[in-house]
Design an enzyme around this catalytic site. Structure first.
Site, mmCIF file in Angstrom:
data_model
loop_
_atom_site.group_PDB
_atom_site.id
_atom_site.type_symbol
_atom_site.label_atom_id
_atom_site.label_comp_id
_atom_site.label_asym_id
_atom_site.label_seq_id
_atom_site.Cartn_x
_atom_site.Cartn_y
_atom_site.Cartn_z
ATOM 1 N N ARG A 1 37.215 34.348 52.259
ATOM 2 C CA ARG A 1 37.824 33.283 53.083
ATOM 3 C C ARG A 1 38.252 33.836 54.437
ATOM 4 O O ARG A 1 38.748 34.952 54.523
ATOM 5 C CB ARG A 1 39.046 32.691 52.359
ATOM 6 C CG ARG A 1 38.687 31.939 51.101
ATOM 7 C CD ARG A 1 39.927 31.530 50.302
ATOM 8 N NE ARG A 1 39.798 31.969 48.918
ATOM 9 C CZ ARG A 1 40.783 32.027 48.034
ATOM 10 N NH1 ARG A 1 42.001 31.665 48.386
ATOM 11 N NH2 ARG A 1 40.569 32.456 46.817
ATOM 12 N N GLU B 1 47.460 47.214 45.202
ATOM 13 C CA GLU B 1 47.858 48.220 44.204
ATOM 14 C C GLU B 1 46.970 49.456 44.234
ATOM 15 O O GLU B 1 47.391 50.534 43.817
ATOM 16 C CB GLU B 1 47.803 47.605 42.792
ATOM 17 C CG GLU B 1 48.886 46.567 42.559
ATOM 18 C CD GLU B 1 48.655 45.737 41.306
ATOM 19 O OE1 GLU B 1 48.075 46.249 40.335
ATOM 20 O OE2 GLU B 1 49.052 44.553 41.303
ATOM 21 N N ASN B 2 45.732 49.276 44.696
ATOM 22 C CA ASN B 2 44.754 50.370 44.555
ATOM 23 C C ASN B 2 44.272 51.016 45.847
ATOM 24 O O ASN B 2 43.793 52.144 45.808
ATOM 25 C CB ASN B 2 43.530 49.862 43.788
ATOM 26 C CG ASN B 2 43.872 49.468 42.368
ATOM 27 O OD1 ASN B 2 44.316 50.303 41.590
ATOM 28 N ND2 ASN B 2 43.705 48.210 42.052
ATOM 29 N N MET C 1 36.889 45.847 48.310
ATOM 30 C CA MET C 1 37.459 46.872 49.185
ATOM 31 C C MET C 1 36.969 48.278 48.828
ATOM 32 O O MET C 1 36.852 49.140 49.702
ATOM 33 C CB MET C 1 38.993 46.787 49.136
ATOM 34 C CG MET C 1 39.702 47.601 50.175
ATOM 35 S SD MET C 1 39.138 47.304 51.884
ATOM 36 C CE MET C 1 40.004 45.785 52.302
ATOM 37 N N GLU D 1 51.205 38.273 36.806
ATOM 38 C CA GLU D 1 51.294 36.812 36.798
ATOM 39 C C GLU D 1 51.314 36.284 35.361
ATOM 40 O O GLU D 1 52.009 35.322 35.056
ATOM 41 C CB GLU D 1 50.091 36.215 37.551
ATOM 42 C CG GLU D 1 50.163 36.448 39.059
ATOM 43 C CD GLU D 1 48.829 36.237 39.758
ATOM 44 O OE1 GLU D 1 47.934 37.091 39.616
ATOM 45 O OE2 GLU D 1 48.671 35.232 40.447
ATOM 46 N N ASN E 1 41.458 39.172 45.729
ATOM 47 C CA ASN E 1 40.310 38.534 46.349
ATOM 48 C C ASN E 1 40.801 37.439 47.284
ATOM 49 O O ASN E 1 40.430 37.365 48.445
ATOM 50 C CB ASN E 1 39.409 37.965 45.256
ATOM 51 C CG ASN E 1 37.985 38.356 45.489
ATOM 52 O OD1 ASN E 1 37.562 38.520 46.634
ATOM 53 N ND2 ASN E 1 37.243 38.498 44.423
ATOM 54 N N ARG F 1 48.072 28.721 34.367
ATOM 55 C CA ARG F 1 48.261 28.845 35.807
ATOM 56 C C ARG F 1 47.591 27.633 36.449
ATOM 57 O O ARG F 1 46.408 27.379 36.224
ATOM 58 C CB ARG F 1 47.595 30.113 36.326
ATOM 59 C CG ARG F 1 47.682 30.219 37.849
ATOM 60 C CD ARG F 1 46.869 31.376 38.405
ATOM 61 N NE ARG F 1 47.005 31.439 39.849
ATOM 62 C CZ ARG F 1 46.083 31.920 40.668
ATOM 63 N NH1 ARG F 1 44.952 32.395 40.194
ATOM 64 N NH2 ARG F 1 46.282 31.941 41.967
ATOM 65 N N HIS G 1 49.851 31.692 45.157
ATOM 66 C CA HIS G 1 50.194 32.980 44.531
ATOM 67 C C HIS G 1 51.694 33.086 44.291
ATOM 68 O O HIS G 1 52.253 34.183 44.218
ATOM 69 C CB HIS G 1 49.776 34.184 45.403
ATOM 70 C CG HIS G 1 48.310 34.336 45.619
ATOM 71 N ND1 HIS G 1 47.764 34.579 46.870
ATOM 72 C CD2 HIS G 1 47.256 34.273 44.776
ATOM 73 C CE1 HIS G 1 46.451 34.674 46.773
ATOM 74 N NE2 HIS G 1 46.111 34.473 45.508
ATOM 75 N N ASN H 1 44.563 31.824 32.825
ATOM 76 C CA ASN H 1 44.489 31.848 34.290
ATOM 77 C C ASN H 1 43.035 31.577 34.665
ATOM 78 O O ASN H 1 42.198 32.477 34.676
ATOM 79 C CB ASN H 1 44.967 33.225 34.783
ATOM 80 C CG ASN H 1 44.897 33.369 36.301
ATOM 81 O OD1 ASN H 1 44.317 32.538 37.005
ATOM 82 N ND2 ASN H 1 45.473 34.446 36.813
#
Ligand SMILES: Nc1ncnc2c1ncn2[C@@H]1O[C@H](COP(=O)(O)OP(=O)(O)O)[C@@H](O)[C@H]1O
Ligand SMILES: CC(=O)OP(=O)(O)O
Ligand SMILES: [Mg+2]
Length: 405
Positions: A243, A335-336, A285, A386, A213, A93, A182, A11
């Protein structure tokens, strides 16, 4: 000799290379790793063999070619080198597959040429993907190399969602439409969410929020994507790490005419210096939440803008789907970051959407529900995978086509 059963998944991001070596007999991981800050003086390779200690390697790694060669060296130290006869295929990927690729595809020269042609619409991603493929082919020319495209899952979007409202001839001439990205994650997470609910994916409607991200939302009806927030390129939609996401396109003309900026400068501004970074100087984050907790107003505004956009997409995809069975949060932030999940759904109780505080605070690697008992719409945290999805699709293609050695 029995058939080879291992798949190496690559990836390649704009400045990183994530990889996993899997044994497809039981989908177990034999090694995982990451090369970060490729192209800088402070590159870092972290390699972890299954059941063993992680190893790190520093120093400058110039490009994805050098990165993959360094990864091959690390794998060889564990007896898992790329020369192994156990290797069935390498799965890559590839971010942009345009309209051409709706399925995983065995890579030949024509496929490479098409991925290259799409560079202008995925300038951060496709060049890195191509280098990874070329180096992997040079290392193992005899092995099937498979491209799994981020765009593939979104090719089911109806024209009403995929088209921009611009002149049709111009759009067709330049292949301007919404492709979405994605997709491997949206496919995996929407299916895993249905499984978590004990439902058939073909009868389950899910809003998937992939917040890494890069970030994107999708509306999935019965296992098929009907809308997603990224468009021609991975710039449209949600506020991301660096972005901007959605904006009035006239901002661009204004910056050109009044700000005197070039197309390339604006491209860099919107892709690399905007989003959370542009708003408050941080794209992570964790750091933003730390600053918010300390009362930093700039970080708080950045967080609020991020959440406002996310909430708008949840509402929009609720309307697109009509009936929603679940909202699933995934990727690094999804997830976090419990505060993101809580804030994104705050005030949506009338839509049957709510987050249970205690459940939301639980950390873990497993898919789990965070909505209150008996909620009309399930809210879930579903870790994406993924790499497993790419390995599964790669292996199925290679075995199915009898293409393995
Ligand atoms: N514990 C955490 N709390 C909040 N945010 C986190 C945490 N861990 C990771 N993140 C966020 O996840 C992001 C990376 O997500 P990831 O899905 O790995 O992104 P990508 O694949 O696009 O590199 C980080 O930039 C950070 O914002
Ligand atoms: C397409 C895209 O945005 O990918 P990533 O999140 O890996 O940057
Ligand atoms: Mg990612």
């Amino acid at each position: 000799m029995s058939s080879p059963t291992r798949v190496l998944v690559l990836n390649s991001g704009s400045s990183s290379l994530k990889y996993q070596l899997l044994d497809m007999r039981d989908s177990s991981r034999l090694a995982v790793g990451l090369v970060e800050r490729i192209g800088e003086q402070t590159s870092r390779l972290k390699h972890t063999p299954a059941g063993g200690e992680s190893r790190e390697r520093g120093g400058a790694i110039a490009d994805h070619d050098a990165a993959l060669k360094a990864v091959a060296e690390e794998l060889a130290k564990d007896g898992l080198g790329l020369d192994s006869t156990e290797l069935a295929a390498i799965g890559h990927r590839v971010v942009h597959g345009g309209k051409s690729f709706t399925e995983p595809t065995v890579i030949d020269d024509a496929v490479l040429a098409e991925i290259e042609r799409l560079i202008p619409v995925a300038p951060l991603h496709n060049p890195a993907n191509l280098t990874g493929i070329r180096t992997a082919r040079a290392l193992r020319p005899d092995l099937p190399q498979v491209a799994v495209f981020d765009t593939a899952f979104h090719t089911t979007m109806p024209e009403s969602a995929a088209r921009y409202a611009i002149d049709v001839k111009t759009a067709d001439e330049h292949r301007i439409r919404r492709y979405g990205f994605h997709g491997t994650s949206h496919a995996y997470v929407s299916r895993a969410t249905a499984e978590l609910l004990g439902k058939d994916p073909a009868e389950t409607n899910v809003i998937v929020l992939h917040l890494g991200n890069g970030a994107s939302a999708s509306a999935v009806r019965g296992g098929r994507c009907v809308d997603t927030s990224m468009g021609l390129t991975p710039l449209e939609g949600l506020v991301m790490g660096t972005r901007s996401g959605d904006m009035d396109p006239a901002v661009i003309f204004h910056l050109m005419r009044v700000g005197g900026m070039s197309a390339d400068e604006i491209d860099t501004l919107l892709n690399k210096k905007s989003g959370l970074t542009g708003l408050c100087g941080d794209n992570d984050m964790r750091e933003i939440r730390r600053r918010v907790d300390e009362g930093d107003e700039q970080a708080e505004l950045a967080f609020d803008i991020y959440i406002h956009r996310l909430k708008k997409y949840i509402g929009a995809y609720y309307a697109v789907l009509g009936r929603v069975d679940a909202v699933a949060f995934t990727a690094g932030v999804g997830e976090n970051a419990a505060p993101v999940r809580e804030a994104a759904l705050a005030g949506l109780e009338e839509l049957g959407l709510a987050v249970d505080g205690e459940r939301n605070a639980v950390r873990g690697d497993e898919a789990r529900l965070i909505s209150p008992e008996g909620a009309r719409v399930a809210v879930a945290v579903v870790p994406t995978d993924e790499e497993l999805e790419i390995a599964t699709q790669t292996y199925a293609l290679v075995i199915g086509s009898g293409n393995h050695t």
